[in-house]
Scaffold this motif. Sequence first.
Motif, mmCIF file in Angstrom:
data_model
loop_
_atom_site.group_PDB
_atom_site.id
_atom_site.type_symbol
_atom_site.label_atom_id
_atom_site.label_comp_id
_atom_site.label_asym_id
_atom_site.label_seq_id
_atom_site.Cartn_x
_atom_site.Cartn_y
_atom_site.Cartn_z
ATOM 1 N N MET A 3 31.563 -16.299 -10.476
ATOM 2 C CA MET A 3 31.070 -16.723 -9.184
ATOM 3 C C MET A 3 31.316 -15.590 -8.194
ATOM 4 S SD MET A 3 32.017 -20.192 -7.056
ATOM 5 C CE MET A 3 32.443 -21.032 -8.526
ATOM 6 N N GLY A 4 30.245 -15.052 -7.595
ATOM 7 C CA GLY A 4 30.377 -13.945 -6.661
ATOM 8 C C GLY A 4 30.640 -14.403 -5.244
ATOM 9 N N LEU A 5 31.334 -13.579 -4.536
ATOM 10 C CA LEU A 5 31.613 -13.853 -3.133
ATOM 11 C C LEU A 5 30.682 -13.027 -2.262
ATOM 12 C CD1 LEU A 5 35.506 -13.619 -3.186
ATOM 13 C CD2 LEU A 5 34.132 -15.682 -3.134
ATOM 14 N N PRO A 6 30.148 -13.605 -1.180
ATOM 15 C CA PRO A 6 29.370 -12.791 -0.255
ATOM 16 C C PRO A 6 30.286 -11.796 0.459
ATOM 17 C CG PRO A 6 29.364 -15.127 0.413
ATOM 18 C CD PRO A 6 30.207 -14.997 -0.805
ATOM 19 N N VAL A 7 29.787 -10.609 0.680
ATOM 20 C CA VAL A 7 30.577 -9.547 1.304
ATOM 21 C C VAL A 7 29.807 -8.988 2.501
ATOM 22 C CG1 VAL A 7 31.617 -7.269 0.949
ATOM 23 C CG2 VAL A 7 31.590 -8.929 -0.922
ATOM 24 N N TRP A 8 30.489 -8.877 3.632
ATOM 25 C CA TRP A 8 29.862 -8.310 4.835
ATOM 26 C C TRP A 8 29.529 -6.840 4.630
ATOM 27 C CZ3 TRP A 8 27.760 -10.533 8.827
ATOM 28 C CH2 TRP A 8 28.179 -11.797 9.233
ATOM 29 N N LYS A 9 28.341 -6.446 5.060
ATOM 30 C CA LYS A 9 27.964 -5.037 5.138
ATOM 31 C C LYS A 9 27.960 -4.584 6.599
ATOM 32 C CE LYS A 9 24.738 -3.550 2.291
ATOM 33 N NZ LYS A 9 23.411 -3.466 1.659
ATOM 34 N N GLN A 31 22.354 -15.084 -4.888
ATOM 35 C CA GLN A 31 22.119 -16.311 -4.130
ATOM 36 C C GLN A 31 21.759 -15.979 -2.678
ATOM 37 O OE1 GLN A 31 25.017 -19.463 -4.517
ATOM 38 N NE2 GLN A 31 25.858 -18.496 -6.347
ATOM 39 N N ASP A 32 21.081 -16.920 -2.039
ATOM 40 C CA ASP A 32 20.793 -16.760 -0.618
ATOM 41 C C ASP A 32 22.075 -16.905 0.183
ATOM 42 O OD1 ASP A 32 18.070 -16.403 -0.980
ATOM 43 O OD2 ASP A 32 17.628 -18.538 -0.763
ATOM 44 N N ILE A 33 22.133 -16.204 1.299
ATOM 45 C CA ILE A 33 23.282 -16.256 2.202
ATOM 46 C C ILE A 33 22.815 -16.865 3.516
ATOM 47 C CG2 ILE A 33 24.933 -14.879 3.518
ATOM 48 C CD1 ILE A 33 24.806 -12.794 1.290
ATOM 49 N N SER A 34 23.635 -17.747 4.075
ATOM 50 C CA SER A 34 23.326 -18.280 5.402
ATOM 51 C C SER A 34 24.401 -17.821 6.384
ATOM 52 C CB SER A 34 23.229 -19.808 5.382
ATOM 53 O OG SER A 34 24.469 -20.378 5.046
ATOM 54 N N TYR A 35 23.994 -17.671 7.626
ATOM 55 C CA TYR A 35 24.861 -17.189 8.690
ATOM 56 C C TYR A 35 24.994 -18.298 9.740
ATOM 57 C CZ TYR A 35 23.619 -12.577 6.766
ATOM 58 O OH TYR A 35 23.424 -11.494 5.951
ATOM 59 N N THR A 36 26.228 -18.589 10.152
ATOM 60 C CA THR A 36 26.440 -19.599 11.184
ATOM 61 C C THR A 36 27.470 -19.103 12.194
ATOM 62 O OG1 THR A 36 28.086 -20.703 9.787
ATOM 63 C CG2 THR A 36 25.879 -21.632 9.775
ATOM 64 N N LEU A 37 27.268 -19.488 13.432
ATOM 65 C CA LEU A 37 28.211 -19.185 14.501
ATOM 66 C C LEU A 37 29.330 -20.209 14.414
ATOM 67 C CD1 LEU A 37 28.595 -17.398 17.069
ATOM 68 C CD2 LEU A 37 27.493 -19.232 18.334
ATOM 69 N N VAL A 38 30.578 -19.760 14.228
ATOM 70 C CA VAL A 38 31.682 -20.707 14.057
ATOM 71 C C VAL A 38 32.605 -20.777 15.261
ATOM 72 C CG1 VAL A 38 31.675 -20.705 11.545
ATOM 73 C CG2 VAL A 38 33.073 -19.038 12.762
ATOM 74 N N SER A 39 32.608 -19.762 16.100
ATOM 75 C CA SER A 39 33.410 -19.831 17.322
ATOM 76 C C SER A 39 32.893 -18.820 18.326
ATOM 77 C CB SER A 39 34.898 -19.597 17.035
ATOM 78 O OG SER A 39 35.128 -18.253 16.686
ATOM 79 N N GLN A 99 25.015 -20.258 -1.533
ATOM 80 C CA GLN A 99 24.572 -21.618 -1.870
ATOM 81 C C GLN A 99 25.678 -22.461 -2.494
ATOM 82 O OE1 GLN A 99 21.330 -20.043 -4.175
ATOM 83 N NE2 GLN A 99 19.821 -20.826 -2.714
ATOM 84 N N ASP A 100 26.713 -21.815 -3.028
ATOM 85 C CA ASP A 100 27.846 -22.548 -3.581
ATOM 86 C C ASP A 100 28.832 -22.967 -2.485
ATOM 87 O OD1 ASP A 100 26.934 -22.340 -6.200
ATOM 88 O OD2 ASP A 100 28.002 -20.453 -6.551
#
Length: 92
Positions: free
Chosen positions: A1-7, A34-42, A89-90
């Motif tokens: 299972m891969g982790l998304p990584v910031w570029k 997998q697709d990545i989604s971006y959300t504002l958390v704070s 997506q996971d």
Amino acid sequence: MGLPVWKTVGGDLGIIEERVFYKLQLEAEETTGQDISYTLVSGKLPDGLILRTDGSVDGYPRVTDVLQGTPFDVSRNIKSTFVVRIKNQDGI
């Protein structure tokens, strides 16, 4: 299972001029494709800008607190601080 990584490097995004269209594409990679989604958390983006789920930040920045009786723009910088979370997506 891969982790998304910031570029996109975290930190200061610079000075954004008011009432001039601004666009920034936040970037991350996901090793499993997998697709990545971006959300504002704070925090809060500058007024007039929005974060889309595909990682693009765009819009026309504006100052909403206007000084009464001033017939011209007043130069001042306003600092906005915010945190964006990426997940695949996971849900990782």
